[in-house]
Design a protein around this motif. Structure first.
Motif, mmCIF file in Angstrom:
data_model
loop_
_atom_site.group_PDB
_atom_site.id
_atom_site.type_symbol
_atom_site.label_atom_id
_atom_site.label_comp_id
_atom_site.label_asym_id
_atom_site.label_seq_id
_atom_site.Cartn_x
_atom_site.Cartn_y
_atom_site.Cartn_z
ATOM 1 N N GLY A 30 -15.148 35.261 -10.076
ATOM 2 C CA GLY A 30 -13.860 34.649 -10.346
ATOM 3 C C GLY A 30 -13.248 35.150 -11.625
ATOM 4 N N THR A 31 -11.927 35.036 -11.717
ATOM 5 C CA THR A 31 -11.207 35.385 -12.941
ATOM 6 C C THR A 31 -10.177 34.302 -13.217
ATOM 7 N N ALA A 32 -9.743 34.229 -14.468
ATOM 8 C CA ALA A 32 -8.711 33.261 -14.857
ATOM 9 C C ALA A 32 -7.979 33.794 -16.069
ATOM 10 N N SER A 33 -6.750 33.323 -16.243
ATOM 11 C CA SER A 33 -5.954 33.759 -17.392
ATOM 12 C C SER A 33 -5.461 32.593 -18.243
ATOM 13 N N TYR A 34 -5.809 31.363 -17.835
ATOM 14 C CA TYR A 34 -5.405 30.161 -18.560
ATOM 15 C C TYR A 34 -6.619 29.262 -18.807
ATOM 16 N N VAL A 35 -6.496 28.379 -19.774
ATOM 17 C CA VAL A 35 -7.551 27.397 -20.038
ATOM 18 C C VAL A 35 -7.812 26.561 -18.792
ATOM 19 N N SER A 36 -6.754 26.056 -18.191
ATOM 20 C CA SER A 36 -6.904 25.200 -17.016
ATOM 21 C C SER A 36 -7.582 25.944 -15.870
ATOM 22 N N GLY A 37 -7.190 27.188 -15.645
ATOM 23 C CA GLY A 37 -7.796 27.984 -14.585
ATOM 24 C C GLY A 37 -9.242 28.304 -14.866
ATOM 25 N N ALA A 38 -9.562 28.543 -16.129
ATOM 26 C CA ALA A 38 -10.945 28.853 -16.514
ATOM 27 C C ALA A 38 -11.857 27.670 -16.234
ATOM 28 N N ILE A 39 -11.405 26.485 -16.575
ATOM 29 C CA ILE A 39 -12.207 25.280 -16.331
ATOM 30 C C ILE A 39 -12.414 25.083 -14.833
ATOM 31 N N SER A 40 -11.362 25.261 -14.082
ATOM 32 C CA SER A 40 -11.426 25.062 -12.637
ATOM 33 C C SER A 40 -12.376 26.046 -11.968
ATOM 34 N N VAL A 41 -12.245 27.331 -12.273
ATOM 35 C CA VAL A 41 -13.087 28.331 -11.619
ATOM 36 C C VAL A 41 -14.549 28.176 -12.043
ATOM 37 N N ALA A 42 -14.779 27.761 -13.288
ATOM 38 C CA ALA A 42 -16.152 27.560 -13.745
ATOM 39 C C ALA A 42 -16.819 26.405 -12.996
ATOM 40 N N LEU A 43 -16.094 25.308 -12.853
ATOM 41 C CA LEU A 43 -16.653 24.135 -12.177
ATOM 42 C C LEU A 43 -16.863 24.400 -10.684
ATOM 43 N N ALA A 67 -14.883 21.858 -22.679
ATOM 44 C CA ALA A 67 -14.656 21.159 -21.411
ATOM 45 C C ALA A 67 -15.786 21.341 -20.409
ATOM 46 N N ILE A 68 -16.392 22.534 -20.368
ATOM 47 C CA ILE A 68 -17.352 22.804 -19.291
ATOM 48 C C ILE A 68 -18.812 22.646 -19.687
ATOM 49 N N ARG A 69 -19.116 22.679 -20.975
ATOM 50 C CA ARG A 69 -20.523 22.616 -21.379
ATOM 51 C C ARG A 69 -21.234 21.334 -20.931
ATOM 52 N N PRO A 70 -20.592 20.165 -21.010
ATOM 53 C CA PRO A 70 -21.300 18.952 -20.575
ATOM 54 C C PRO A 70 -21.695 18.985 -19.101
ATOM 55 N N THR A 71 -20.850 19.580 -18.247
ATOM 56 C CA THR A 71 -21.122 19.637 -16.817
ATOM 57 C C THR A 71 -21.984 20.833 -16.439
ATOM 58 N N LEU A 72 -21.815 21.929 -17.158
ATOM 59 C CA LEU A 72 -22.561 23.162 -16.873
ATOM 60 C C LEU A 72 -23.349 23.586 -18.117
#
Length: 230
Positions: A30-43, A67-72
């Motif tokens: 996956g790739t992303a160019s925004y904070v929101s997209g990065a969180i979404s693709v990571a999750l 945002a993602i460290r607690p879940t991942l």
């Protein structure tokens, strides 16, 4: 190694995805160019590794880590940036990044750094490791001095402590801070008492060891806490 790339410059992002995707042991999921997209693709993808730029159109890459460290908790986040600053480096590490690479790294260095993650290593550009070790060494010298004691110092006491670290005399400190020498002596007494240090020289050594003598000083007359202003 399943990798997500977060980068707002399309040409760089797609080139990097093509490069990594051509490796037999790396899959770009996956790739992303925004904070929101990065969180979404990571999750959604739960990758092994995220390559993360710090400057994104809708915020900072550091927000993604938070945002993602607690879940991942097992995701290995490697910052890939042009920002060669201690402030950003240590901020990323404190938040849980496992590496910090500069965009001027060679292809071989980038691939080697990513593969080192599978060996349990961190991924840093040349020279970054030394800076990280020096910072840990500096923080280690704070052992024995409670954080509550440091926080107990007033702004003016911190200024005096910084100047002690430069070897300044009471007269020089008074002139620099626009206070009297008696006020300086009172501040030094308070500093020694709050930090549990036995002497002025120990306080000066403490300031130098912790890099405090290199920090900025308020060089204008300000009445803080009833100080005598000259």
């Amino acid at each position: 190694m399943r990798v997500v790339i977060v980068e707002d410059h399309e040409l760089f992002r797609e080139s990097l995805a093509c490069l990594l995707g051509s490796q037999p042991d790396i899959e770009v999921v996956g790739t992303a160019s925004y904070v929101s997209g990065a969180i979404s693709v990571a999750l959604n993808e739960k990758p092994d590794v995220m390559l993360l730029d710090l400057g994104l159109p809708d915020g900072e890459g550091l927000e993604v880590i938070t945002a993602i460290r607690p879940t991942l908790p097992d995701i290995r986040i490697v910052v890939l940036t042009v920002h060669d600053s201690d402030e950003m480096l240590f901020a990323a590490i404190r938040l849980g990044a496992r590496g910090y690479l500069l965009k001027n790294a060679t292809v071989m260095d980038l691939l080697a750094a990513l593969r080192s993650l599978d060996q349990g290593d961190a991924a840093f550009s040349h020279g970054m490791v030394t800076r990280v070790l020096e910072e840990f060494s500096r923080l280690g010298s704070l052992q024995g001095v409670p954080q509550s004691s440091l926080k107990a110092l007033t702004v003016r006491e911190l200024d005096v402590l910084k100047l002690l670290g430069t070897g300044a005399s009471n007269h020089e400190i008074a002139r620099r801070l626009f206070i009297t020498e008696n006020t300086v002596k009172a501040h030094v007494h308070n500093i020694l008492d709050k930090l549990g240090l036995p002497s002025r020289s120990k306080a000066a050594n403490f300031a130098r060891r912790n890099g405090m003598s290199n920090l900025s000083i308020q060089a204008h007359p300000v009445d803080t806490g009833g100080e005598e202003i000259r």
